[in-house]
Scaffold this motif. Sequence first.
Motif, PDB file in Angstrom:
ATOM      1  N   ASN B  66       0.868  -1.179   0.000  1.00 37.80           N
ATOM      2  CA  ASN B  66       0.000   0.000   0.000  1.00 37.80           C
ATOM      3  C   ASN B  66       0.907   1.232   0.000  1.00 37.80           C
ATOM      4  O   ASN B  66       1.634   1.478   0.954  1.00 37.80           O
ATOM      5  N   ALA B  67       0.889   1.943  -1.113  1.00 33.94           N
ATOM      6  CA  ALA B  67       1.715   3.146  -1.248  1.00 33.94           C
ATOM      7  C   ALA B  67       0.968   4.107  -2.159  1.00 33.94           C
ATOM      8  O   ALA B  67       0.134   3.678  -2.961  1.00 33.94           O
ATOM      9  N   PRO B  68       1.258   5.379  -2.063  1.00 32.87           N
ATOM     10  CA  PRO B  68       0.538   6.324  -2.919  1.00 32.87           C
ATOM     11  C   PRO B  68       0.926   6.167  -4.389  1.00 32.87           C
ATOM     12  O   PRO B  68       2.048   5.769  -4.688  1.00 32.87           O
ATOM     13  N   GLU B  69      -0.013   6.443  -5.307  1.00 31.45           N
ATOM     14  CA  GLU B  69       0.308   6.433  -6.745  1.00 31.45           C
ATOM     15  C   GLU B  69       1.298   7.556  -7.031  1.00 31.45           C
ATOM     16  O   GLU B  69       2.235   7.400  -7.785  1.00 31.45           O
ATOM     17  N   ILE B  70       1.015   8.690  -6.427  1.00 32.71           N
ATOM     18  CA  ILE B  70       1.864   9.867  -6.605  1.00 32.71           C
ATOM     19  C   ILE B  70       2.268  10.364  -5.223  1.00 32.71           C
ATOM     20  O   ILE B  70       1.416  10.610  -4.367  1.00 32.71           O
ATOM     21  N   ALA B  71       3.571  10.502  -5.017  1.00 32.58           N
ATOM     22  CA  ALA B  71       4.055  10.987  -3.727  1.00 32.58           C
ATOM     23  C   ALA B  71       4.232  12.498  -3.807  1.00 32.58           C
ATOM     24  O   ALA B  71       4.945  13.000  -4.672  1.00 32.58           O
ATOM     25  N   GLU B  72       3.521  13.195  -2.946  1.00 35.42           N
ATOM     26  CA  GLU B  72       3.641  14.653  -2.976  1.00 35.42           C
ATOM     27  C   GLU B  72       4.869  15.130  -2.213  1.00 35.42           C
ATOM     28  O   GLU B  72       5.523  16.078  -2.601  1.00 35.42           O
ATOM     29  N   VAL B  73       5.160  14.455  -1.101  1.00 40.67           N
ATOM     30  CA  VAL B  73       6.355  14.799  -0.336  1.00 40.67           C
ATOM     31  C   VAL B  73       7.311  13.614  -0.458  1.00 40.67           C
ATOM     32  O   VAL B  73       7.112  12.589   0.176  1.00 40.67           O
ATOM     33  N   SER B  74       8.340  13.777  -1.310  1.00 39.77           N
ATOM     34  CA  SER B  74       9.200  12.630  -1.602  1.00 39.77           C
ATOM     35  C   SER B  74      10.053  12.211  -0.409  1.00 39.77           C
ATOM     36  O   SER B  74      10.575  11.111  -0.364  1.00 39.77           O
ATOM     37  N   ALA B  75      10.188  13.081   0.573  1.00 36.53           N
ATOM     38  CA  ALA B  75      10.994  12.742   1.744  1.00 36.53           C
ATOM     39  C   ALA B  75      10.202  11.912   2.754  1.00 36.53           C
ATOM     40  O   ALA B  75      10.772  11.359   3.693  1.00 36.53           O
ATOM     41  N   GLU B  76       8.901  11.832   2.545  1.00 36.09           N
ATOM     42  CA  GLU B  76       8.071  11.046   3.472  1.00 36.09           C
ATOM     43  C   GLU B  76       7.000  10.318   2.685  1.00 36.09           C
ATOM     44  O   GLU B  76       5.886  10.809   2.524  1.00 36.09           O
ATOM     45  N   SER B 126       9.850   5.638  -8.887  1.00 33.18           N
ATOM     46  CA  SER B 126      10.523   4.351  -8.759  1.00 33.18           C
ATOM     47  C   SER B 126       9.535   3.241  -8.425  1.00 33.18           C
ATOM     48  O   SER B 126       8.454   3.499  -7.885  1.00 33.18           O
ATOM     49  N   ASN B 127       9.931   2.019  -8.745  1.00 33.36           N
ATOM     50  CA  ASN B 127       9.218   0.874  -8.206  1.00 33.36           C
ATOM     51  C   ASN B 127       9.616   0.695  -6.751  1.00 33.36           C
ATOM     52  O   ASN B 127      10.790   0.815  -6.409  1.00 33.36           O
ATOM     53  N   VAL B 128       8.624   0.414  -5.933  1.00 36.91           N
ATOM     54  CA  VAL B 128       8.900   0.034  -4.549  1.00 36.91           C
ATOM     55  C   VAL B 128       8.706  -1.474  -4.486  1.00 36.91           C
ATOM     56  O   VAL B 128       7.670  -1.994  -4.921  1.00 36.91           O
ATOM     57  N   ILE B 129       9.712  -2.175  -4.009  1.00 36.16           N
ATOM     58  CA  ILE B 129       9.665  -3.633  -3.972  1.00 36.16           C
ATOM     59  C   ILE B 129       9.568  -4.101  -2.519  1.00 36.16           C
ATOM     60  O   ILE B 129      10.296  -3.616  -1.657  1.00 36.16           O
ATOM     61  N   ALA B 130       8.635  -5.003  -2.282  1.00 36.78           N
ATOM     62  CA  ALA B 130       8.563  -5.640  -0.969  1.00 36.78           C
ATOM     63  C   ALA B 130       9.100  -7.045  -1.135  1.00 36.78           C
ATOM     64  O   ALA B 130       8.635  -7.803  -1.989  1.00 36.78           O
ATOM     65  N   LEU B 131      10.108  -7.380  -0.348  1.00 34.15           N
ATOM     66  CA  LEU B 131      10.722  -8.698  -0.399  1.00 34.15           C
ATOM     67  C   LEU B 131      10.351  -9.412   0.901  1.00 34.15           C
ATOM     68  O   LEU B 131      10.596  -8.888   1.985  1.00 34.15           O
ATOM     69  N   VAL B 132       9.748 -10.586   0.756  1.00 34.26           N
ATOM     70  CA  VAL B 132       9.241 -11.286   1.942  1.00 34.26           C
ATOM     71  C   VAL B 132       9.862 -12.668   2.024  1.00 34.26           C
ATOM     72  O   VAL B 132       9.917 -13.393   1.028  1.00 34.26           O
ATOM     73  N   LYS B 133      10.319 -13.011   3.222  1.00 28.58           N
ATOM     74  CA  LYS B 133      10.790 -14.371   3.441  1.00 28.58           C
ATOM     75  C   LYS B 133       9.759 -15.082   4.296  1.00 28.58           C
ATOM     76  O   LYS B 133       9.377 -14.597   5.364  1.00 28.58           O
ATOM     77  N   SER B 134       9.285 -16.207   3.791  1.00 30.17           N
ATOM     78  CA  SER B 134       8.275 -16.969   4.523  1.00 30.17           C
ATOM     79  C   SER B 134       8.516 -18.442   4.280  1.00 30.17           C
ATOM     80  O   SER B 134       8.649 -18.868   3.125  1.00 30.17           O
ATOM     81  N   GLY B 135       8.577 -19.226   5.330  1.00 23.94           N
ATOM     82  CA  GLY B 135       8.841 -20.658   5.195  1.00 23.94           C
ATOM     83  C   GLY B 135      10.122 -20.929   4.426  1.00 23.94           C
ATOM     84  O   GLY B 135      10.209 -21.894   3.681  1.00 23.94           O
ATOM     85  N   GLY B 136      11.112 -20.056   4.585  1.00 23.26           N
ATOM     86  CA  GLY B 136      12.403 -20.253   3.943  1.00 23.26           C
ATOM     87  C   GLY B 136      12.439 -19.840   2.478  1.00 23.26           C
ATOM     88  O   GLY B 136      13.465 -19.956   1.819  1.00 23.26           O
ATOM     89  N   LYS B 137      11.294 -19.374   1.928  1.00 20.03           N
ATOM     90  CA  LYS B 137      11.252 -18.971   0.521  1.00 20.03           C
ATOM     91  C   LYS B 137      11.126 -17.454   0.396  1.00 20.03           C
ATOM     92  O   LYS B 137      10.632 -16.793   1.307  1.00 20.03           O
ATOM     93  N   LEU B 138      11.556 -16.945  -0.771  1.00 23.94           N
ATOM     94  CA  LEU B 138      11.491 -15.504  -1.006  1.00 23.94           C
ATOM     95  C   LEU B 138      10.334 -15.161  -1.935  1.00 23.94           C
ATOM     96  O   LEU B 138      10.181 -15.757  -3.002  1.00 23.94           O
ATOM     97  N   VAL B 147       7.041  10.264  -8.272  1.00 30.06           N
ATOM     98  CA  VAL B 147       7.492  11.394  -7.457  1.00 30.06           C
ATOM     99  C   VAL B 147       7.454  12.631  -8.340  1.00 30.06           C
ATOM    100  O   VAL B 147       8.075  12.654  -9.404  1.00 30.06           O
ATOM    101  N   THR B 148       6.684  13.617  -7.922  1.00 28.64           N
ATOM    102  CA  THR B 148       6.514  14.793  -8.771  1.00 28.64           C
ATOM    103  C   THR B 148       7.637  15.805  -8.563  1.00 28.64           C
ATOM    104  O   THR B 148       8.193  16.337  -9.497  1.00 28.64           O
ATOM    105  N   VAL B 149       7.984  16.067  -7.317  1.00 29.41           N
ATOM    106  CA  VAL B 149       9.077  16.989  -7.040  1.00 29.41           C
ATOM    107  C   VAL B 149      10.238  16.172  -6.513  1.00 29.41           C
ATOM    108  O   VAL B 149      10.074  15.401  -5.575  1.00 29.41           O
TER     109      VAL B 149
END
Lengths: 104, 154
Positions: B66-76, B126-138, B147-149
């Motif tokens: 869950n992330a915004p489509e467009i980030a208005e404040v790129s620092a947060e 940018s793409n934001v990637i979530a990497l999850v390890k579960s039951g020993g698998k990735l 990011v607009t500004v």
Amino acid sequence: MANGILIRSKVSGGETLVRTSMKHPMETGLRKDQKTGKKIPPHFIQVAKFEHNGKVVFTANLGPAVSKNPYVSFKFKGGNKGDTIKVSWVDNKGKSASNEDKIR
Amino acid sequence: MKRRLFLKGTLAGGAIAVAASAGLLIPTTVLAAWPKSAFDAKKVDDAINALAGTTSTTSSGKVKINAPEIAEVSAEVRITVDVEMDNVESISIIVENNPSPFTAHFEIPAGTLGYVSTRVKMAKTSNVIALVKSGGKLYSAQKEVKVTVGGCGG
């Protein structure tokens, strides 16, 4: 609040949601001081540990790209009103801080 | 003039030495697990390889970002990762186009849910990637955040 760590935890449906924010500049090391033009050295929280009644329930390994005054929230099973949630962090300069609060 | 430069040089060197010795004072028990080589990596694959020893991940619809489509404040930029799996061992957040993509790594012991929410800095779209390890698998999932500004400032 002297240590700058805010903790809010709430139980609902057998799960506890913990929300925290930790006061810290989180300098990337890429930013320049506008007056001197020199790079500001990196300064960021590296590890934050979260304990429920003394047991570690979450560990956050952070890099400098986490926002200033890092916000972290997570959920664990169980937890009761009045239980203790403790947060402690250490940064890349070896500084540390901790705080605790009760589940509400 | 030269003498002045020399003095400046030694002073700077001294500061580095102090910083290094301060670094050595960090309790190793606390920092033992901090995945330095993943955080230092400049490419996504290098970071994943440094963390997990492999770059093969399975794309999974059970990993929700869950992330915004467009980030208005790129620092947060608020990023929430919710994993609909049992036995999640860790969640990592990677911002592909940041100078150092590996952003955060959360360790999840038994009894804690596969869920985390935090805020990150983004240098540009940018793409934001979530990497999850579960039951020993990735497992992984990704989502583009515009990011607009620009700016990684704080």
